[in-house]
Design an enzyme around this catalytic site. Structure first.
Site, PDB file in Angstrom:
ATOM      1  N   GLY A 159      65.252  28.245  22.682  1.00 39.90           N
ATOM      2  CA  GLY A 159      65.566  29.534  23.299  1.00 39.90           C
ATOM      3  C   GLY A 159      64.356  30.077  24.026  1.00 39.90           C
ATOM      4  N   ALA A 192      55.401  30.952  22.122  1.00 41.47           N
ATOM      5  CA  ALA A 192      54.665  30.955  20.850  1.00 41.47           C
ATOM      6  C   ALA A 192      53.707  32.153  20.770  1.00 41.47           C
ATOM      7  CB  ALA A 192      53.877  29.652  20.731  1.00 41.47           C
ATOM      8  N   LYS A 246      65.056  23.359  32.290  1.00 41.05           N
ATOM      9  CA  LYS A 246      64.441  24.590  32.831  1.00 41.05           C
ATOM     10  C   LYS A 246      62.951  24.388  33.118  1.00 41.05           C
ATOM     11  CE  LYS A 246      62.174  25.674  28.987  1.00 41.05           C
ATOM     12  NZ  LYS A 246      60.827  26.136  28.709  1.00 41.05           N
ATOM     13  N   SER A 281      53.969  30.295  30.387  1.00 39.86           N
ATOM     14  CA  SER A 281      54.601  29.005  30.662  1.00 39.86           C
ATOM     15  C   SER A 281      53.627  28.039  31.324  1.00 39.86           C
ATOM     16  CB  SER A 281      55.814  29.196  31.583  1.00 39.86           C
ATOM     17  OG  SER A 281      56.183  27.938  32.114  1.00 39.86           O
ATOM     18  N   VAL A 296      50.278  19.194  27.528  1.00 40.04           N
ATOM     19  CA  VAL A 296      51.338  18.369  28.102  1.00 40.04           C
ATOM     20  C   VAL A 296      52.261  19.273  28.918  1.00 40.04           C
ATOM     21  CG1 VAL A 296      53.311  16.887  27.572  1.00 40.04           C
ATOM     22  CG2 VAL A 296      51.255  16.766  26.156  1.00 40.04           C
TER      23      VAL A 296
END
Ligand SMILES: NC(=O)c1ccc[n+]([C@@H]2O[C@H](COP(=O)([O-])OP(=O)(O)OC[C@H]3O[C@@H](n4cnc5c(N)ncnc54)[C@H](O)[C@@H]3O)[C@@H](O)[C@H]2O)c1
Length: 346
Positions: free
Chosen positions: A133, A137, A188, A251, A276
């Site tokens: 979802g 973090a 996404k 992100s 990564v």
């Protein structure tokens, strides 16, 4: 409940801290002995969570048997390129009859399998779920209000995970559509690369809105052809995750995209981000899925050209703006007025 986290990255640690707060006994398996020792003594993740001390109660180990022995729930949280090899090395210690949930997002290059599908293949005889979802973090570890979806073919498993994770700050929905939940979470990341590239080019908010909206349109077109339910893609693990990933500086995919939009190569951008960037792996896999299922993925195909064929991000944007004219929406022929029938609606 004893819960074992496999993986000690930012997401694994945010989950571990959350589960400890809920009163669970949490053990984290780190893939290197040195990292297990460092986390035990220092209890910090300076890069991901500056200034935050991880709870004393979390047990860190590099020993696979110690990690999974007696676990009521095993949470796979390694970055996607390591899921298969890590699961294979854990197989003798996990055995059968366990509940295993993946929180990793990504489609495996070559096999085109989702994370839960890899676990089903490598760890047969266990019950598998996925939890996904809009959940950065950096916010979860600070106890900020967040929502997530617990998906499994088994209703008992989805509700077990919901029960283990739910709290005042983490609202957990359940879903039977594990494929849809995983595809939304993986694909996404590729659109987030595109959104970042647009930001790097200074393309503006209108362009961002277009990429998010057309992005979910193409992701859902593919996912539905693969057997996912449209409402899953419209939900938290689809549209919700796409919005947060395209808008947030947390992100890493968007951050990598910004650097590429500003002129870096994909390799340079990944080095600079230092983690990564899973959208890069999922981009190739998505393109292969598009061919297999004959689903048009125009944004994702342009991202592939930028990442792997050296196309400048500005050219990708022009190509998207100038592609064949379309009618918006997916209508069945019967729903259309006579004069609109037979038009393409992609
Ligand atoms: N960070 C977030 O906010 C967030 C939120 C939701 C989901 N996720 C997903 O969770 C997954 C992990 O993300 P993250 O942010 O924790 O990543 P990260 O880069 O912080 O950590 C990756 C982890 O992968 C593992 N790893 C690295 N090299 C390995 C190796 N050679 N062998 C085995 N394991 C190895 C380690 O545990 C490492 O800490 C990703 O799929 C990501 O998309 C992340």
């Amino acid at each position: 409940m004893k819960i074992t986290l496999i993986g000690c990255g930012a997401w694994g640690m945010a989950i571990a801290a959350h589960l400890v707060k809920k009163g669970h006994a949490v053990t984290v398996w780190a893939h290197s002995e040195a990292e297990a020792v460092r986390l035990t003594t220092e209890r910090t993740m300076p890069q991901a969570f500056p200034g935050i001390v991880l709870p004393e109660e979390i047990i860190f180990t590099n020993d696979k048997k110690t990690a999974v022995d007696g676990a009521d729930l095993i949470v796979f949280a390694v970055a996607s390129p390591f899921t298969r090899t890590t699961a294979e090395s854990m197989r003798p210690f996990i055995g059968e009859g366990k509940r295993i949930v993946t929180v990793t997002k990504g489609i495996e290059e070559g096999t085109l399998l989702t994370q839960a599908e890899i676990l089903e293949e490598v760890l047969p005889g266990n019950v598998i779920g996925a939890l996904s979802g809009p959940t950065h973090a950096e916010e979860v570890i600070r106890g900020m209000p967040t929502t997530i979806v617990s998906a499994s073919k088994s209703r008992e498993m989805a509700e077990f995970v919901q029960d283990a994770f739910v709290s005042e700050m983490l609202r957990v929905y359940t879903s039977p559509d594990i494929l849809g939940v995983e595809l939304g979470g993986s694909l996404k990341n590729v659109i987030a690369l595109a959104a970042g590239m647009a930001d790097g080019l200074g393309a503006g908010d209108n362009c961002k809105a277009a990429l998010i909206t057309r992005g979910i349109h193409e992701i859902s077109g593919l996912a539905v052809k693969m057997g996912a339910h449209i409402s899953t893609l419209e939900g938290l693990s689809g549209m919700g995750d796409l919005i947060v990933t395209c808008a947030s500086m947390h992100s890493r995919n968007r951050r990598a995209g910004i650097l590429i939009g500003q002129g870096m190569t994909a390799d340079e951008a990944m080095k600079e981000v230092g983690q990564v960037v899973e959208g890069v792996y999922s981009a190739k896999a998505a393109s292969a899925l598009a061919k297999k299922y004959e689903a048009p993925l125009p944004i994702i195909e342009e991202v592939n050209l930028v990442l792997f064929s050296g196309e400048p991000a500005g050219t990708a944007l022009s190509n998207l703006m100038l592609r064949d004219r379309k009618m918006e929406g997916r209508f069945s022929q019967e729903d259309l007025p006579e004069c609109w029938r037979s038009d393409s609606s992609h």
